[in-house]
Design a protein around this motif. Sequence first.
Motif, PDB file in Angstrom:
ATOM      1  N   ALA A  63      34.995  60.725  34.279  1.00  0.00           N
ATOM      2  CA  ALA A  63      35.874  61.319  33.432  1.00  0.00           C
ATOM      3  C   ALA A  63      36.030  63.101  33.492  1.00  0.00           C
ATOM      4  O   ALA A  63      35.554  63.217  33.101  1.00  0.00           O
ATOM      5  CB  ALA A  63      36.235  60.552  31.931  1.00  0.00           C
ATOM      6  N   THR A  64      37.310  63.200  33.524  1.00  0.00           N
ATOM      7  CA  THR A  64      37.458  64.341  33.016  1.00  0.00           C
ATOM      8  C   THR A  64      38.428  64.932  31.676  1.00  0.00           C
ATOM      9  O   THR A  64      39.689  64.209  32.385  1.00  0.00           O
ATOM     10  CB  THR A  64      38.110  65.587  34.499  1.00  0.00           C
ATOM     11  OG1 THR A  64      36.601  65.020  35.152  1.00  0.00           O
ATOM     12  CG2 THR A  64      38.124  66.661  34.039  1.00  0.00           C
ATOM     13  N   VAL A  65      38.207  65.534  31.475  1.00  0.00           N
ATOM     14  CA  VAL A  65      39.165  65.782  29.919  1.00  0.00           C
ATOM     15  C   VAL A  65      40.249  66.845  30.224  1.00  0.00           C
ATOM     16  O   VAL A  65      39.587  68.020  30.176  1.00  0.00           O
ATOM     17  CB  VAL A  65      39.160  65.854  28.852  1.00  0.00           C
ATOM     18  CG1 VAL A  65      39.954  65.598  27.461  1.00  0.00           C
ATOM     19  CG2 VAL A  65      37.945  64.447  29.028  1.00  0.00           C
ATOM     20  N   THR A  66      41.246  67.075  30.487  1.00  0.00           N
ATOM     21  CA  THR A  66      42.363  68.157  30.116  1.00  0.00           C
ATOM     22  C   THR A  66      42.957  68.358  28.786  1.00  0.00           C
ATOM     23  O   THR A  66      43.721  67.133  28.801  1.00  0.00           O
ATOM     24  CB  THR A  66      42.783  68.872  31.364  1.00  0.00           C
ATOM     25  OG1 THR A  66      43.566  67.330  31.572  1.00  0.00           O
ATOM     26  CG2 THR A  66      41.650  69.016  32.708  1.00  0.00           C
ATOM     27  N   ALA A  67      43.277  69.785  28.003  1.00  0.00           N
ATOM     28  CA  ALA A  67      43.657  69.686  26.615  1.00  0.00           C
ATOM     29  C   ALA A  67      44.408  70.811  27.157  1.00  0.00           C
ATOM     30  O   ALA A  67      43.611  72.160  27.173  1.00  0.00           O
ATOM     31  CB  ALA A  67      43.182  68.809  25.315  1.00  0.00           C
TER      32      ALA A  67
ATOM     33  N   LEU B  58      33.717  64.728  31.917  1.00  0.00           N
ATOM     34  CA  LEU B  58      32.165  63.648  31.178  1.00  0.00           C
ATOM     35  C   LEU B  58      31.345  62.733  32.213  1.00  0.00           C
ATOM     36  O   LEU B  58      31.925  62.114  32.789  1.00  0.00           O
ATOM     37  CB  LEU B  58      32.698  62.376  30.340  1.00  0.00           C
ATOM     38  CG  LEU B  58      34.309  62.892  29.068  1.00  0.00           C
ATOM     39  CD1 LEU B  58      34.813  62.447  28.914  1.00  0.00           C
ATOM     40  CD2 LEU B  58      33.100  63.630  28.241  1.00  0.00           C
ATOM     41  N   ASP B  59      30.098  62.618  31.913  1.00  0.00           N
ATOM     42  CA  ASP B  59      29.040  62.808  33.137  1.00  0.00           C
ATOM     43  C   ASP B  59      29.210  60.764  32.644  1.00  0.00           C
ATOM     44  O   ASP B  59      29.021  60.421  31.498  1.00  0.00           O
ATOM     45  CB  ASP B  59      28.633  62.305  33.245  1.00  0.00           C
ATOM     46  CG  ASP B  59      27.296  62.913  32.525  1.00  0.00           C
ATOM     47  OD1 ASP B  59      27.487  62.263  31.015  1.00  0.00           O
ATOM     48  OD2 ASP B  59      26.397  63.285  31.844  1.00  0.00           O
ATOM     49  N   ALA B  60      28.659  60.183  33.516  1.00  0.00           N
ATOM     50  CA  ALA B  60      28.212  58.350  33.369  1.00  0.00           C
ATOM     51  C   ALA B  60      27.692  58.339  31.956  1.00  0.00           C
ATOM     52  O   ALA B  60      28.031  56.986  31.270  1.00  0.00           O
ATOM     53  CB  ALA B  60      27.546  57.485  34.479  1.00  0.00           C
TER      54      ALA B  60
END
Length: 759
Positions: free
Chosen positions: A572-576, A628-630
């Motif tokens: 997943a990729t988090v953006t903020a 975020l990797d696995a």
Amino acid sequence: MSDRQADKDQPNPPQAGELTLEERASMTSGGDAWHLQGIRSKGIPGYMITDGPHGLRKTAATTGAVDLNESVPATCFPPAAGLSSSWNPELVEEVGRAMGEECIQEQVAVILGPGVNIKRNPLGGRCFEFWSEDPFLAGHEAVGIISGVQSRGVGTSLKHFAVNNQETDRLRISARVGQRALREIYLPAFEYIVKTAQPWTMMCAYNQVNGVHAAQDSWLLTDVLRKEWGFKGIVMSDWGADHDRVASLQAGLNLEMPPSGTDDQVVQAVRDGRLEASQLDDMAQGMIDLAAKATPAMERSGYRYDVDAHREVARQAARESVVLLKNDGGLLPLAKDGSIAVIGEFARTPRYQGGGSSHITPTALSSFLDAAGERGVDVDFAPGFTLDDQPQSPDMTQEAVEAAGRADSVLMFLGLPEQEESEGMDRTSLDLPAKQLDLLRAVAQANPHVAVILSNGSVVSLAPWRDKAQAIMEGWLLGQEGGRALADLIFGDVSPSGKLAQTIPMDLDDDPTMLNWPGEEGHVDYGEGVYVGYRYYDSFRKPVAYPFGFGMSYADFELSDVSVRVGEGNTATVTARVTNTSDVDGAETVQVYVAPGAAKVARPSHELKGFAKVFLKAGESCEVRIALDARAFAYWSEAYDGWRVEAGDYEVQVGVSSRDIAATVSVGLPGDGRSLPLSEWSTMDEWRSDPVGSRIVERMEAEGEAGRLPVLPTDNSMATMFMAAMPINSFSVLMGKDGSTLTRYLLDQYRQVPQTGGR
Ligand code: BGC
């Protein structure tokens, strides 16, 4: 000559086979306590290797570690206790580059550090040298030391591999730790660094891991380190950790340090066939290659590093190491026009590093008083107490109280004296010396505007006295430029930006490891499993004095627009967006924690899996992106003997400490699709939740309805509940012969289905 040119000009290193058996054996122990073995006739240099980890401790001695405090001057950067609070891997890398340059000047081929052992319990005597209670943070910060030093053509030694989390009985104790805690807590910092930065060397720990001395642990040194993680460098012993040359070589230890003069045992073992010659050759070749790798940097004679530039790096590192814990009424930064009392010997005699093998002779040393003087700030100083264990002098108390009474505000420098914290011993209490706390109480009565500045390598208790301080700055150990860095922060040139890498508990007895600390009769049980530090406090909602990841700033920040995009393969990729909403420049660290939904194993309520520190001028805003990797979603399954990502929902929490989460986004992941083969020992529930098993159970039930098989009891809920939790080989308990028929049916059908998705 450029580094690249030097590289090209190096002749190929000799092959171990070109050496005599005796020479090969000699390569696997040091030339002396601080040198590799060289063989001049074969073109193998015997370079110096030395501590580490927060600067160079180059001793003139050739024997053992007897003169720890005598070494050539080198920049003393903040020890990991401080630097880890920076949450700034780029800064750590800059420190690493500077250390690498000092190694070149001093002709040191390998610097012995960093040490990434987990701060399992805050009493641990070397917490000041280690990075965090969290393996993700420890790995992602300390990697900067490795890549920085090695970018200069000098080696590092990642230590102490593994599970060296206490000083009590450290040379012998067996750390009894389960596979899951090993994989999730005690190994990941090593794993991450090995995989991303390939340290040239690793140093094995003194202690035993589950009954095997680390130096002789082939599972650790060969199976995990080399085969699983792909480590290419050499492993050396900690100083005196090799107790059996032959067993250690066999296990994958290349180098005994310091040499015990037992190379003949190695020769004999090869002759008797107790040690395979090819294993000795591999271990010796690693040593030959290490020397060859260091040669270009070691041949740069006359190289001089820039002492002043390194002091600046140390100062910047120290600034970012400080954590502002409390600042009621905005007491800090101090107003420029008020009068200031400075109380506490530490303001004049800084405690800036820990004791033991990491003790560095600094190139210069700045106390806070020096730094205030350099700025022309006039302060009224009273030492307040002595740093020895003599009883408090009433005169000193009176002098301090009078100074406090005269001033607009008070800076009180408290901390742990050097003798209370060192390699070789664990602490026995988290308390600051009683005489310092008594003095604080007296001073606070004379003047309530007290800012306490702390010097300590590991956590001290704050809960009993923090109401006496209007502000608290945790200064940890800040290296040689700590005084100037503190002045930069206290007088507001720079805003504090450190975040805790270690929880500060309310009370030592709250710590989950206290039930098993520091062990007994030669072993210590890691009974808390993966529940170390905030993983315990947050999962069990225990109050803490200051949570993991916490740290204040003079600026204010807002986190917004948090979103999470799920990628392929359970990533997943988090953006903020982070906005500095104040009129002061500063830095904020966005922290990403992952909380598992329903899981098959007990998992901590959340775990740090990503972070990003951003520097923002007043009013500025920026977007951060954190991948975020696995592994961020995985746990170590003992049943699968591997990492597992379960299918299901996970919460991605974005915040500024483990207890200050600004936004939570729920994401669904497909999981890794793995399942264990079913057997007679699998329960009915497990059969029903397996894709193959559930089809067979459905078929069995249909056969039952058609009268061709017995029927599982479903008439009363108690029987259904019992059946669900029973291994299928126990059906007969409730159903007699009919039960055995059903067991046989399930197993026969299962055997006929081609298996996919198993291990
Ligand atoms: C320490 C190591 C250090 C070595 C050499 C040992 O006692 O545990 O961290 O590198 O000595 O000084």
